[in-house]
Design an enzyme around this catalytic site. Structure first.
Site, PDB file in Angstrom:
ATOM      1  N   SER A 168     -19.667  33.776  18.597  1.00  0.00           N
ATOM      2  CA  SER A 168     -19.708  34.960  18.462  1.00  0.00           C
ATOM      3  C   SER A 168     -19.198  36.227  19.237  1.00  0.00           C
ATOM      4  O   SER A 168     -19.318  36.326  20.217  1.00  0.00           O
ATOM      5  CB  SER A 168     -21.621  35.109  18.658  1.00  0.00           C
ATOM      6  OG  SER A 168     -21.490  36.792  17.694  1.00  0.00           O
ATOM      7  N   ALA A 169     -18.619  36.896  18.160  1.00  0.00           N
ATOM      8  CA  ALA A 169     -18.146  37.820  18.679  1.00  0.00           C
ATOM      9  C   ALA A 169     -19.137  38.668  20.129  1.00  0.00           C
ATOM     10  O   ALA A 169     -18.920  39.646  20.534  1.00  0.00           O
ATOM     11  CB  ALA A 169     -17.350  38.645  18.082  1.00  0.00           C
ATOM     12  N   GLN A 219     -23.594  32.133  24.180  1.00  0.00           N
ATOM     13  CA  GLN A 219     -23.814  33.021  25.406  1.00  0.00           C
ATOM     14  C   GLN A 219     -22.739  32.057  26.506  1.00  0.00           C
ATOM     15  O   GLN A 219     -22.737  33.404  27.425  1.00  0.00           O
ATOM     16  CB  GLN A 219     -25.642  32.267  25.424  1.00  0.00           C
ATOM     17  CG  GLN A 219     -26.358  33.067  25.047  1.00  0.00           C
ATOM     18  CD  GLN A 219     -26.399  34.462  24.885  1.00  0.00           C
ATOM     19  OE1 GLN A 219     -26.307  35.186  26.228  1.00  0.00           O
ATOM     20  NE2 GLN A 219     -27.166  35.073  24.221  1.00  0.00           N
ATOM     21  N   ASN A 267     -29.868  31.037  25.834  1.00  0.00           N
ATOM     22  CA  ASN A 267     -30.251  32.666  25.295  1.00  0.00           C
ATOM     23  C   ASN A 267     -31.244  33.522  25.744  1.00  0.00           C
ATOM     24  O   ASN A 267     -31.157  34.251  26.297  1.00  0.00           O
ATOM     25  CB  ASN A 267     -30.194  33.362  23.883  1.00  0.00           C
ATOM     26  CG  ASN A 267     -31.110  32.351  23.262  1.00  0.00           C
ATOM     27  OD1 ASN A 267     -31.278  31.243  22.889  1.00  0.00           O
ATOM     28  ND2 ASN A 267     -31.722  33.910  22.278  1.00  0.00           N
ATOM     29  N   GLY A 269     -21.936  33.474  14.888  1.00  0.00           N
ATOM     30  CA  GLY A 269     -22.379  32.176  15.215  1.00  0.00           C
ATOM     31  C   GLY A 269     -23.736  31.060  14.382  1.00  0.00           C
ATOM     32  O   GLY A 269     -23.569  30.069  14.185  1.00  0.00           O
ATOM     33  N   THR A 270     -24.656  32.518  13.767  1.00  0.00           N
ATOM     34  CA  THR A 270     -25.007  31.710  12.983  1.00  0.00           C
ATOM     35  C   THR A 270     -24.696  30.488  11.950  1.00  0.00           C
ATOM     36  O   THR A 270     -25.615  29.111  11.240  1.00  0.00           O
ATOM     37  CB  THR A 270     -26.576  32.453  12.253  1.00  0.00           C
ATOM     38  OG1 THR A 270     -27.699  32.654  13.282  1.00  0.00           O
ATOM     39  CG2 THR A 270     -27.280  32.041  11.564  1.00  0.00           C
ATOM     40  N   CYS A 316     -33.189  37.440  17.805  1.00  0.00           N
ATOM     41  CA  CYS A 316     -33.156  37.397  16.270  1.00  0.00           C
ATOM     42  C   CYS A 316     -34.477  36.645  15.867  1.00  0.00           C
ATOM     43  O   CYS A 316     -35.303  37.064  14.533  1.00  0.00           O
ATOM     44  CB  CYS A 316     -32.416  35.947  16.415  1.00  0.00           C
ATOM     45  SG  CYS A 316     -30.978  36.192  16.421  1.00  0.00           S
ATOM     46  N   THR A 339     -12.569  35.186   1.343  1.00  0.00           N
ATOM     47  CA  THR A 339     -12.150  36.293   2.380  1.00  0.00           C
ATOM     48  C   THR A 339     -11.804  36.733   4.056  1.00  0.00           C
ATOM     49  O   THR A 339     -13.447  37.347   3.982  1.00  0.00           O
ATOM     50  CB  THR A 339     -11.994  38.052   1.919  1.00  0.00           C
ATOM     51  OG1 THR A 339     -11.031  38.013   0.371  1.00  0.00           O
ATOM     52  CG2 THR A 339     -10.248  39.077   2.823  1.00  0.00           C
TER      53      THR A 339
END
Length: 352
Positions: free
Chosen positions: A177-178, A161, A133, A71-72, A300, A215
């Site tokens: 974000s996973a 979120q 968040n 996400g960042t 974070c 990659t």
């Protein structure tokens, strides 16, 4: 040994079994997806299959998805890759947003954390999270995007979120974000709905249609796709968890707790609660000793328990506030155990 209770899902979610299995399978397609030989074509086929599955689960188009390291990076790509005359950032945005646009105009929020938008101008780029968040407060994104587009501005949305919990917001750029939804850390995506005046900030070999060099993390992307599909398949879990969150807040309020932004629309997974007079650091330690994992805000900012810029922007002190966040495996018994531990700590404070 007594099983621990995990109530810090907003920091990261436990890996979903389908994600682990998909990653193990993808590890066998070890070649570089950019290679033209048979091994590379096999990896490329898996990469594009995952892209299509993620798009289908989100209601997006495959060509809109740019894979990132999380996400960042997705937020940095949106905020710095999109051309803008002005960048505007909500005061309660994640530190990843604030750091990516240090010279941005700061947009204030009200006491519930809802955006107080200024007059927008053509060429503006506005960053607004779908849901905060820390507090879980949900912004009215459809209305905000409509207002922005009418002024000729574009919107970057941090949906880290909310992906897998709420429908995708209609912003021009959407960061995901996973690891917040049961996938692995180290992989995410930016949905680019408006590619005009947009360019890569990390250049390389032309991967991701030239919008993000490097990659691709194929194994992580496979876990991302499987986790998102698992969340999509379990359509009842947000309502189920929301009922548990409401049960918890009702009981804690009866014990004297204050729930931050209780009257605002919030994620069903998230509560920020105050135990008056008990420092947040003390609470975290005591709950951890009782076998319960909670937090004082964004992971974070780990390694320290400091003032929350989110609560400060809302005019709320954060010295004695903690965040409790639930997920799809949270049980009624776990909530009851947390409430009992809360009552014990609050009673000890009153007796002191």
């Amino acid at each position: 040994m007594k099983a621990r209770i995990y109530l810090d899902w907003n920091a990261t979610a436990p890996m979903a079994v389908p994600a682990v299995e998909a990653m193990a399978e993808a590890a066998r397609a070890w070649a570089n997806p950019s290679s033209v030989h048979a091994e590379g074509r096999r990896a490329k086929a898996l990469l594009e299959d995952c892209r299509e599955r993620i798009a289908a689960a989100l209601g997006a188009f495959p060509q809109q998805i740019v894979f990132t390291s999380g996400g960042t990076e997705a937020l940095a790509l949106a905020l710095n890759g999109a051309k803008a005359n002005r960048r505007l950032v909500l005061a309660t945005e994640h530190t990843a947003v604030l750091a990516a646009a240090p010279d941005a105009v700061i947009v204030p929020v009200d006491a519930n954390g809802l955006a107080q938008l200024p007059t927008l101008q053509a060429g503006d780029l506005l960053a607004v999270s779908h849901a905060n968040n820390e507090t879980g407060v949900i912004q009215p994104l459809a209305q905000i995007v409509e207002t922005a587009h009418a002024a000729g501005a574009r919107v970057v949305c941090d949906a880290v979120q909310t992906a897998g919990k709420l429908p995708l917001p209609p912003a021009d750029f959407v960061a995901l974000s996973a690891h917040k939804l049961g996938g692995p850390p180290g992989v995410g995506a930016l949905i680019v709905r408006c590619a005009d005046d947009f360019a890569a900030i990390q250049k390389g070999g032309g991967q991701e249609r030239g919008l993000r060099g490097g990659t691709e993390n194929l194994v992580g992307i496979a876990g991302f796709a499987a986790a998102l599909e698992a969340r999509r398949a379990d359509t009842d879990w947000p309502a189920r968890v929301g009922a548990l969150r409401d049960r918890m807040e009702t009981r804690l309020s009866a014990l004297g707790a204050e729930v931050v932004a209780a009257s605002a629309p919030r994620l069903p997974t998230t509560s920020m609660v105050r135990m008056a007079g008990v420092p947040a650091a003390t609470q975290l330690i005591r709950f951890d000793m009782a076998g319960i994992a909670v937090s004082s805000g964004s992971a974070c900012s780990s390694g320290k328990v400091g003032a929350s810029h989110v609560l400060a922007a809302m005019g709320i002190g954060s010295a004695d506030v903690i965040r409790v966040s639930l997920g799809w495996t949270t049980t009624e018994a776990e909530i009851d155990a947390f409430c009992a531990a809360w009552e014990t700590l609050a009673a000890a404070r009153q007796a002191a």
